[in-house]
Design a protein around this motif. Structure first.
Motif, PDB file in Angstrom:
ATOM      1  N   SER A 718       0.814  -1.214   0.000  1.00 22.28           N
ATOM      2  CA  SER A 718       0.000   0.000   0.000  1.00 22.28           C
ATOM      3  C   SER A 718       0.843   1.259   0.000  1.00 22.28           C
ATOM      4  CB  SER A 718      -0.922  -0.003   1.227  1.00 22.28           C
ATOM      5  OG  SER A 718      -1.824  -1.084   1.187  1.00 22.28           O
ATOM      6  N   HIS A 722       0.568   4.088  -2.889  1.00 17.61           N
ATOM      7  CA  HIS A 722       0.185   5.463  -2.585  1.00 17.61           C
ATOM      8  C   HIS A 722       1.257   6.435  -3.076  1.00 17.61           C
ATOM      9  CE1 HIS A 722      -1.967   8.535  -0.198  1.00 17.61           C
ATOM     10  NE2 HIS A 722      -0.754   9.051  -0.030  1.00 17.61           N
ATOM     11  N   ARG A 779      -3.805  -3.178   0.139  1.00 18.04           N
ATOM     12  CA  ARG A 779      -5.087  -3.261   0.839  1.00 18.04           C
ATOM     13  C   ARG A 779      -6.046  -2.194   0.297  1.00 18.04           C
ATOM     14  NH1 ARG A 779      -1.642  -3.003   5.262  1.00 18.04           N
ATOM     15  NH2 ARG A 779      -2.482  -0.899   5.656  1.00 18.04           N
ATOM     16  N   ASP A 781      -8.185   0.858   0.080  1.00 19.78           N
ATOM     17  CA  ASP A 781      -8.151   2.112   0.826  1.00 19.78           C
ATOM     18  C   ASP A 781      -8.780   3.184  -0.056  1.00 19.78           C
ATOM     19  OD1 ASP A 781      -5.756   3.554   3.059  1.00 19.78           O
ATOM     20  OD2 ASP A 781      -7.340   4.630   1.976  1.00 19.78           O
ATOM     21  N   SER A 783      -8.417   6.314  -0.058  1.00 18.97           N
ATOM     22  CA  SER A 783      -7.454   7.313  -0.527  1.00 18.97           C
ATOM     23  C   SER A 783      -6.782   6.863  -1.809  1.00 18.97           C
ATOM     24  CB  SER A 783      -6.411   7.598   0.550  1.00 18.97           C
ATOM     25  OG  SER A 783      -5.642   6.439   0.834  1.00 18.97           O
TER      26      SER A 783
END
Length: 821
Positions: A718, A722, A779, A781, A783
């Protein structure tokens, strides 16, 4: 003038030039013994064994007394008849010749000197001498008888010295010739080159020796004969094949030269012990002569046999009680390199050892990652040097024995080793300890360095044959960073830079941050990195190693099996060694060799995976606590490295980390990676990508059963997903490389690679290629969903496609977009 020649005290040796006077040591021998050494002397000339005519010692001036003696001899010679001038007044006294003449006479006779007389002096010259002599004698008062004897004794002594110098010069010729020839010898084994280096240094020390005692002339003669033997064509032709006897010859020659060099101190010591100096001298010379004769015969016979070598080092009584010594920290010949492996590296090290340039670096730092074979090279060099008598000391650190606090004993142990090896160093340190006995027990490293190493070494440097080499192995396995800081300060000090030109320190270690920082910038330290050895050379050497280790399994594993092991080793000798042990039938409990081999090559079983586990655990234990913030950061940084799909340099890693969702992760990865140099590349050189040096390290960290507390979970990506999306959103732009024409294909842009390097940084290139891959294993998310929408639903998607095209990765675009659906 008759009053100057009383009949009862007739001047000795009249009728001959002063060069015919027997050596001063013959003055008190019977006349018939002196005759044997005089029979090859001519009037004013002496022909040496190699055909040179030595200068007439009687013509040189060495003070008023010698001039006086020469004038008297010329005056009397001028009044004698030709027949009487050739007669020997000593022999005419009726003495018989001794069947065992004096030793110096034996030296001359064995060389077959001709008895041809020199030319008669020219009449004019004789007349000039006579006029000068008459003027001097007429202006002087009569000389008392005691003074007359003293005058003649001085003349005889000067002549004896001149004769000894002539003989010495004769025997030195092969040594000088050897020094000229040895520089032309090439393409020989490094082991043989060490021996040649010792022989060259020994010859130079003898050539520059100011004074030689007549008692050791026989030993000089034997040394000269050995160098003449070494100059023979057949000897030179077989140097490489007969390097073992050559090394032993070098060891004995070194001992002989040291004996000659220290003879005055040696006789003084024997005298204090009440020993018979002549008997002790003859015993030593006899042993050296016998040993050298046997070694030369071995060389001629092309054989190498064990031989006991007696070394007559006179080691004055020196009380070193209380001076710490690390037992078991020395040379381990079982760690030597396999024969005919690492030849290029060993050759490079030997060239450094033999380098006679005064500005040659005093320290050679041999470094590399775990398993590269640093210790094997160090122990090979130490073993070779010991064989030829050139090893000063070998001190090895072992992590398993840190409880012994070897670091506190290193300098005292080296000092004691040097004292036992070199008499000149022993005498020098004896004086130091006599002035300050407390130095034997001081824990002060600076005092140990200055007083127990530098001072005695400086005093003894000129009396040591060849270069003094001290090997310090595995410095990284010594005590903590604080102790290493102190010893590194000493090794990089001005004093270390100004060590005697014949002193060398071979230092090995992993490139730990503190060691690298200290040594990398020192001008007197040469760095040699084993990680830079060409892959083909490492593969060649490991192939030899594995083939030898698995020779008994060649029918089971076969040539292809050996090559697979070699390839999987990735240039790590330690891995190859442990792999060979793993498939050893004696260790294959419950499994066949084929089964263990396949588990090693394909998907290593638990047994196979533990080959390097112990090494990795030891490395991590030494640099990383198992709890607290440092440990959490270690796991985070290693997770970042192990989940990367393409390795990046430190700058790019830091940029990506600065975009991780949690601010607690925003720190410089160097605070962790600086301690990981033994197992990761790209630590010392920040331009290189950071990655495990060996695939097994990745396997070790990602298997909880193997790594235990160091286990790294790579199931979630993750953070990198990101960060990659943030990089794309922030840095993608139209015409990112500033191309002037969009109608040209990439191949038509001549400077495209330079434009890409300048305008698409590594972290942006990485994010373009792998953001979707990380997103796939991240995972869920919200965002991340928002970040993806911000890109695919805007013009950024076009900029991304353009960037992929420039990077030559456009083919991955479809798959990446499919992940977002």
């Amino acid at each position: 003038m008759a009053r100057l020649q009383p009949k009862k005290h007739r001047l000795p040796y009249v009728g001959k030039s002063p060069s015919s006077v027997p050596p001063v040591s013959n003055l008190f021998l019977p006349a018939h013994q002196i005759n044997g050494s005089a029979k090859h002397k001519s009037q004013g000339q002496y022909q040496d064994p190699v055909g040179r005519i030595a200068s007439n010692p009687g013509r040189s001036s060495h003070g008023f007394k010698r001039k006086l003696a020469a004038m008297k001899s010329r005056l009397i010679r001028s009044h004698r008849s030709p027949s009487s001038s050739s007669a020997d007044p000593i022999v005419s006294e009726g003495a018989q010749e001794d069947p065992e003449p004096r030793q110096v006479a034996q030296d001359v006779d064995t060389q077959g000197l001709p008895s041809k007389a020199g030319p008669d002096p020219e009449p004019a010259l004789a007349g000039d001498d006579l006029d000068v002599a008459r003027q001097v004698f007429e202006s002087m008062k009569p000389i008392p008888r005691a003074g007359e004897i003293a005058v003649n004794t001085v003349a005889q002594a000067s002549t004896a010295v001149a004769e000894l110098q002539n003989l010495s010069s004769t025997y030195l010729q092969p040594l000088k010739m050897f020094n000229n020839v040895v520089t032309t010898i090439a393409n020989v084994h490094p082991y043989a080159q060490i021996a040649l280096g010792i022989l060259t240094a020994a010859s130079q020390l003898i050539i520059t020796q100011a004074n030689l005692d007549s008692a050791i002339l026989e030993l000089l003669k034997k040394v000269s004969f050995v160098y003449a033997f070494l100059l023979e064509d057949d000897t030179i032709k077989n140097i490489d094949a007969m390097r073992v006897p050559l090394a032993k010859i070098a060891q004995v020659i070194s001992a002989c030269v040291q004996f000659i060099r220290d003879y005055s101190e040696t006789t003084s010591f024997w005298k204090r012990l009440g020993k018979n100096i002549m008997s002790e001298t003859q015993t030593a010379i006899g042993d050296y002569t016998k040993t050298l004769d046997e070694l030369m015969q071995q060389y001629r016979d092309r054989q190498s046999r064990d031989i006991h070598i007696n070394v007559y080092h006179v080691l004055e009584d020196l009380n070193m009680e209380g001076m710490a010594y690390a037992g078991g920290a020395g040379l381990d010949t079982m760690k030597k390199c396999l024969e005919n492996t690492r030849t290029e590296i060993l050759q490079d090290v030997i060239n450094w050892v033999n380098d006679t340039h005064p500005e040659a670096p005093r320290i050679l730092w041999l470094h590399g990652q775990a398993g590269r074979g640093k210790s094997a090279i160090a122990h090979t060099i130490a073993s070779w040097l010991k064989d030829v008598g050139g090893l000063g000391s070998c001190f090895c650190f072992v992590r398993a024995k840190q409880a012994e606090c070897r670091e506190e004993k290193m300098l005292t142990t080296i000092s004691r080793d040097l004292a036992s090896r070199y008499p000149a160093f022993r005498r020098a340190i004896g004086r130091v300890l006599a002035e300050d006995p407390s130095l034997k027990t001081t824990p002060d490293l600076l005092q140990q360095w200055q007083k127990l190493i530098l001072v005695p070494l400086s005093e003894a440097a000129g009396g040591i044959v060849g270069n003094v080499v001290v090997v310090i192995d595995a410095l990284d396995e010594s005590g903590g960073v604080s102790w290493r800081e102190n010893i590194l300060l000493l090794l990089t000090s001005t004093e270390a830079a100004n060590l005697p030109s014949n002193f060398r320190i071979l230092l090995t270690s992993r490139p730990l941050p503190d060691i690298e920082r200290a040594l990398r910038g020192a001008i007197h330290v040469r760095a040699m990195c084993l990680d830079d050895v060409p892959a083909e050379l490492a593969e060649r050497d490991i192939t030899l190693f594995v083939s030898k280790k698995l020779l008994s399994l060649k029918d089971t594993i076969g040539h292809m099996g050996i090559q697979r092991i070699v390839h999987k080793s990735n240039g790590l000798f330690e891995w190859a060694r442990l792999a060979c042990e793993f498939v050893d039938p004696s260790r294959a409990f419950g499994q066949t060799v084929e089964e263990r081999f396949m588990s090693l090559i394909a998907v290593p079983s638990d047994e196979g995976k533990t080959l390097l586990d112990g090494m990795y655990s030891t490395i991590l234990d030494s640099v990383m606590p198992k709890s607290g913030t440092p440990f959490l950061r270690f796991r985070s940084v290693m997770r970042q490295l192990l989940t990367m799909l393409e390795p990046l340099p430190i700058a790019a890693l830091n940029h990506m980390r600065s975009l991780f969702p949690s601010e607690e992760e925003h720190y410089d990865v160097v605070i962790i990676l600086q301690f990981m140099a033994p197992v990761l590349s790209g630590i010392s050189d920040h331009t290189l990508p950071v990655q495990p040096l060996h695939a097994s390290f990745n396997d070790f960290l990602t298997d909880p059963l193997r790594s235990g507390p160091y286990f790294i979970d790579t199931s979630d990506s993750s953070d990198l997903a990101h960060a990659s999306l943030q990089v794309l959103y922030r840095e993608l732009s139209f015409n990112v490389c500033g191309l002037e024409n969009s109608y040209l294909s990439n191949s038509q842009i001549p400077d495209l690679s330079e434009r890409i390097k300048s305008n698409i940084p590594q972290h942006l290139s990485y994010s373009c290629k792998f953001w979707a891959k990380h997103l796939e294993v991240a995972r869920f998310d919200l965002s991340l969903v928002t970040s993806v929408q911000a890109i695919v639903e805007s013009e950024k998607i076009l900029f991304w496609i353009e960037a992929l095209s420039l990077l030559g990765a456009l083919g991955s675009a479809e798959c990446s977009l499919a992940i977002t659906v």
